[in-house]
Scaffold this active site. Structure first.
Site, mmCIF file in Angstrom:
data_model
loop_
_atom_site.group_PDB
_atom_site.id
_atom_site.type_symbol
_atom_site.label_atom_id
_atom_site.label_comp_id
_atom_site.label_asym_id
_atom_site.label_seq_id
_atom_site.Cartn_x
_atom_site.Cartn_y
_atom_site.Cartn_z
ATOM 1 N N CYS A 154 1.141 32.888 12.857
ATOM 2 C CA CYS A 154 1.274 33.517 14.014
ATOM 3 C C CYS A 154 1.557 32.440 15.580
ATOM 4 O O CYS A 154 0.933 32.529 16.288
ATOM 5 C CB CYS A 154 0.173 34.536 14.373
ATOM 6 S SG CYS A 154 0.479 35.988 13.479
ATOM 7 N N GLU A 178 0.738 -1.181 -0.130
ATOM 8 C CA GLU A 178 -0.187 -0.163 -0.016
ATOM 9 C C GLU A 178 0.855 1.385 -0.008
ATOM 10 O O GLU A 178 0.895 2.221 0.911
ATOM 11 C CB GLU A 178 -0.735 0.025 1.184
ATOM 12 C CG GLU A 178 -1.770 -1.038 1.375
ATOM 13 C CD GLU A 178 -2.317 -1.290 2.728
ATOM 14 O OE1 GLU A 178 -1.623 -0.800 3.503
ATOM 15 O OE2 GLU A 178 -3.173 -2.052 2.972
ATOM 16 N N PRO A 179 1.645 1.659 -1.105
ATOM 17 C CA PRO A 179 2.362 2.648 -1.005
ATOM 18 C C PRO A 179 1.756 3.962 -1.033
ATOM 19 O O PRO A 179 0.858 4.187 -1.951
ATOM 20 C CB PRO A 179 3.384 2.402 -2.363
ATOM 21 C CG PRO A 179 2.681 1.431 -3.161
ATOM 22 C CD PRO A 179 1.914 0.387 -2.173
#
Ligand SMILES: *Cc1c(COP(=O)(O)O)cnc(C)c1O
Length: 402
Positions: free
Chosen positions: A330, A261-262
């Protein structure tokens, strides 16, 4: 082949910054590499789409001939919308409602169950009428970072291999049909012994489940991020897996499939994230390049301490200086520390490489910033595949009651 500075500049000029750019050729190249590495092995590849789910990427994968690995029912639905057949989809959720598994069953996809409670419920309700696979936790510690490692003892993923007796009891008393075993131990696994040890564990367990047709080794194939780094040696892995399976198939007298399952391996290197230097700020400690993006667009450096190569693509040939590249959010928002980058001026474009996996996909509107556009380079042409957010997108879905 990597996109050139010139190509990246032209796309940034046309579509603005910040922008994610994906090069379809590189995705195809990675898939070909995997296919070649496992030539002669009965292997199937399922693209783990949580890395990048743009519908065009899913369709491109389908046309290449990959299957699809999904971790949520919405990924399953996206896969079906992209044209994948249910049997080409593997659904491996964690901590979802039981109803989500049932929905997966209704849609006809492969279902991978990762806790004993649901195994029991599924078995009680459907018996052996809907074959499933089981996600195991082999307790193999693997991966580049604790947060992306899933096989360790504290992990929430899979059913511990020490609970095999309990799994067997549930399977026997409910008549569940176990057609596959699965494990996925982490991400960025360079050492192929991690996979081979996992395979050993599964081959051993599979003997207890005569209906097993496939063993799924998940993924975690590494790609190089820094200069001089190497990817997982998938060629050597292919050879070793081939040898192990040949022996095992002979012993058991039947052929098994190996599934992978790359995610990152297929899309990471195809992705480029191009931003603009808004401000160069000299402090007593360093020189900051402040760019028109932040961890809301590319969270990997702040979240995983990930390294992304950064290049000035406007003036790539200037002398290098040492910079800290920061975003506009921020709070602490650092993309890269103490990097040698060609001398950068306000307005220059910078490119983060290896940004295809878990880049746009993990982006958000934090600080009420707009999410970037996505562009696909396909057959030498560029296509806008997602529009940049607009201000209206920030208010969409909000209900004004005051
Ligand atoms: C995330 C995930 C993958 C893909 O991992 P990569 O490191 O991107 O290759 C594969 N299988 C499962 C079950 C996953 O959750």
């Amino acid at each position: 082949m990597e996109l050139s500075h010139e190509q990246l500049r032209a796309i940034a000029q046309q579509y603005g910054t910040p922008v994610y750019i994906y090069n379809a050729d590189q995705i195809a190249g990675q898939f070909n590499r995997l296919q070649n590495a496992f030539k002669g092995v009965n292997a199937r590849f399922f693209y783990a789409c949580k890395a990048l789910t743009n519908i065009n990427i899913l369709k491109f994968m389908k046309n290449l001939g990959t299957n699809l690995d999904c971790v949520s029912i919405n990924e399953v639905k996206l896969g079906l919308a992209a044209g994948f057949k249910p049997k080409q989809i593997m659904f491996t959720p964690n901590s979802v409602a039981f109803s989500e598994l049932e929905e997966g069953k209704e849609l006809g996809v492969n279902i991978n169950i990762d806790n004993i409670s649901f195994l029991e419920r599924f078995g009680n309700k459907y018996g052996g009428s809907y074959p499933i696979s089981i996600r195991l936790n082999p307790h193999i510690m693997a991966g580049g970072n604790y947060k992306i490692s899933t096989g360790h003892v504290d992990s929430k993923f899979g059913i511990s291999i020490h609970q095999m007796r309990h799994i067997e009891r549930v399977v026997q008393s409910t008549g569940l049909h176990v057609k596959g075993l699965h494990l996925h131990t982490g991400s960025e696994i360079k050492d192929i012994n991690i996979f081979l040890n996992g395979l050993d564990v599964m081959l051993d367990i599979a003997r207890h489940f005569p209906q097993v047709e496939f063993l799924d080794l998940g993924s975690g194939f590494k790609v190089p991020y820094k200069d001089g780094e190497a990817s997982t040696d998938v060629e050597l892995l292919g050879q070793k897996v081939g040898e192990a399976f040949a022996k095992y198939d002979k012993e058991l007298g039947k052929k098994h499939q190996i599934w992978f399952e790359p995610g990152k391996f297929l899309v990471s290197e195809s992705g480029y994230f191009v931003v603009k230097a808004n401000v160069i700020k000299q402090t007593t400690a360093t020189v900051f390049i402040g760019v028109d993006s932040g961890f809301n667009h590319l969270i990997r450096p702040m979240f995983y301490e990930a390294y992304h190569r950064v290049e000035n693509i406007t003036h790539p040939d200037s002398d290098e200086r040492i910079y800290t590249v920061v975003g506009n959010i921020c709070e602490t928002d650092t993309f890269a520390w103490d990097r040698k980058i060609a001398e950068t001026h306000e307005g220059d474009l910078l490119c983060f490489y290896n940004a295809g996996a878990y880049g746009f996909e993990m982006s958000s509107n934090f600080n009420s910033r707009l999410r970037p556009a996505e562009v696909l380079v396909l057959d030498g042409k560029t296509h806008l595949i997602r529009k940049r957010d607009t201000f209206e997108d920030l208010l969409r879905g909000q209900v004004e009651v005051i």
